[in-house]
Write a protein that holds these residues in place. Sequence first.
Motif, PDB file in Angstrom:
ATOM      1  N   LEU A 205       0.856  -1.182   0.000  1.00 29.09           N
ATOM      2  CA  LEU A 205       0.000   0.000   0.000  1.00 29.09           C
ATOM      3  C   LEU A 205       0.893   1.233   0.000  1.00 29.09           C
ATOM      4  CD1 LEU A 205      -2.374  -1.223   2.827  1.00 29.09           C
ATOM      5  CD2 LEU A 205      -3.077  -0.874   0.468  1.00 29.09           C
ATOM      6  N   LEU A 214      -2.717   0.470  -4.507  1.00 27.59           N
ATOM      7  CA  LEU A 214      -2.583  -0.893  -4.010  1.00 27.59           C
ATOM      8  C   LEU A 214      -1.839  -1.711  -5.067  1.00 27.59           C
ATOM      9  CD1 LEU A 214      -3.364  -3.095  -1.897  1.00 27.59           C
ATOM     10  CD2 LEU A 214      -5.451  -3.456  -3.229  1.00 27.59           C
ATOM     11  N   LEU A 244      -1.999   3.227   6.788  1.00 25.63           N
ATOM     12  CA  LEU A 244      -2.682   2.446   5.756  1.00 25.63           C
ATOM     13  C   LEU A 244      -2.823   1.000   6.218  1.00 25.63           C
ATOM     14  CD1 LEU A 244      -0.813   3.745   2.591  1.00 25.63           C
ATOM     15  CD2 LEU A 244      -3.194   4.169   3.155  1.00 25.63           C
ATOM     16  N   LEU A 246      -4.805  -2.856   5.157  1.00 25.33           N
ATOM     17  CA  LEU A 246      -5.586  -3.652   4.226  1.00 25.33           C
ATOM     18  C   LEU A 246      -6.184  -4.837   4.978  1.00 25.33           C
ATOM     19  CD1 LEU A 246      -6.457  -4.306   1.300  1.00 25.33           C
ATOM     20  CD2 LEU A 246      -4.332  -5.614   1.078  1.00 25.33           C
ATOM     21  N   LEU A 253      -9.992  -1.223   2.712  1.00 24.26           N
ATOM     22  CA  LEU A 253      -8.718  -0.551   2.921  1.00 24.26           C
ATOM     23  C   LEU A 253      -8.998   0.650   3.813  1.00 24.26           C
ATOM     24  CD1 LEU A 253      -6.146   0.336   0.128  1.00 24.26           C
ATOM     25  CD2 LEU A 253      -6.764   2.002   1.862  1.00 24.26           C
ATOM     26  N   TYR A 255      -7.413   4.100   6.004  1.00 28.57           N
ATOM     27  CA  TYR A 255      -6.293   5.020   6.119  1.00 28.57           C
ATOM     28  C   TYR A 255      -6.690   6.194   7.014  1.00 28.57           C
ATOM     29  CZ  TYR A 255      -8.714   7.878   2.594  1.00 28.57           C
ATOM     30  OH  TYR A 255      -9.641   8.627   1.904  1.00 28.57           O
TER      31      TYR A 255
END
Length: 282
Positions: A205, A214, A244, A246, A253, A255
């Motif tokens: 990421l 990504l 970040l 995942l 995702l 952030y």
Amino acid sequence: PGHRRLRSVKIKGVSEWVTDVSEDGRFVARMAPEGTGLLVDGLADGRTYRLPIGSWRDTDVAFAQDGRSLLVRRLVHGATDSRAALEMWDVTRQRMRLRYERGSDDGALPAQSPDGRYLAWCTDHGGRLRVLDTREPRPALTTVPAATGGALCRSDELAFTADSRGVAASTDVGIVTWDLRTGRERPRLPLAGSGYLRFADDYALTWTPGGIALWRPGLPDPADDSGREPLLTFPVASSAVGALRLDLDAGVLRYREQGRTSSVHTLSLQGLTGTVWRDRAA
């Protein structure tokens, strides 16, 4: 309207002395009021752990990636010069696990590999990559080519790959990764501009001013020599993004957007996280 506060924790006097918070949010490290040592408050168990690290003078402190260890960089002043020492402390056992005399290899606090074995940093003088094997402890690699080491050490921050085998950075020449086991550089990813980098499972990421991307570093190069491209890009207007994450099981995702206030955003990957997508680029 759908947002709600999950939990608040108030610790008297903490705000003025906090040095770091663990990545999982379970621990808060703060300076002891008496001027020596460090206190770590466990937000899950309610306990306070005391680490006798000594004076705060010329000392940098941060949690390691595992959230259970604290890294301490200390300058020790001698009669004619100063030398640097790196320490790793076990929070719950309240004892030092490792001390490494850096000498001329001083630099910022290191990145830690996901398996906890390696620490990596760039030296202040000359910008040379250093990797420490904490099981020995001893330096863990041979000489890195100048082009690779220089690119890694021009970046703002080092990161380990999810398999703990590679040291990487988002640089002005792409995502550069040095493989500790093979002693070679892995294929670069053509990221435009340096920025934030985080690895998760088989994915990378990245954030650079303008957006999040990504990547799947392990995919083969395109047969038509068109160059590698990210699996997904998402524009982000903020000038500062971090944390970040995942979550493949949830198909999202996440952030953190940083500014005068910080907010966490969740990006749905619905339709992209099936088994076909995981095996090859869509």
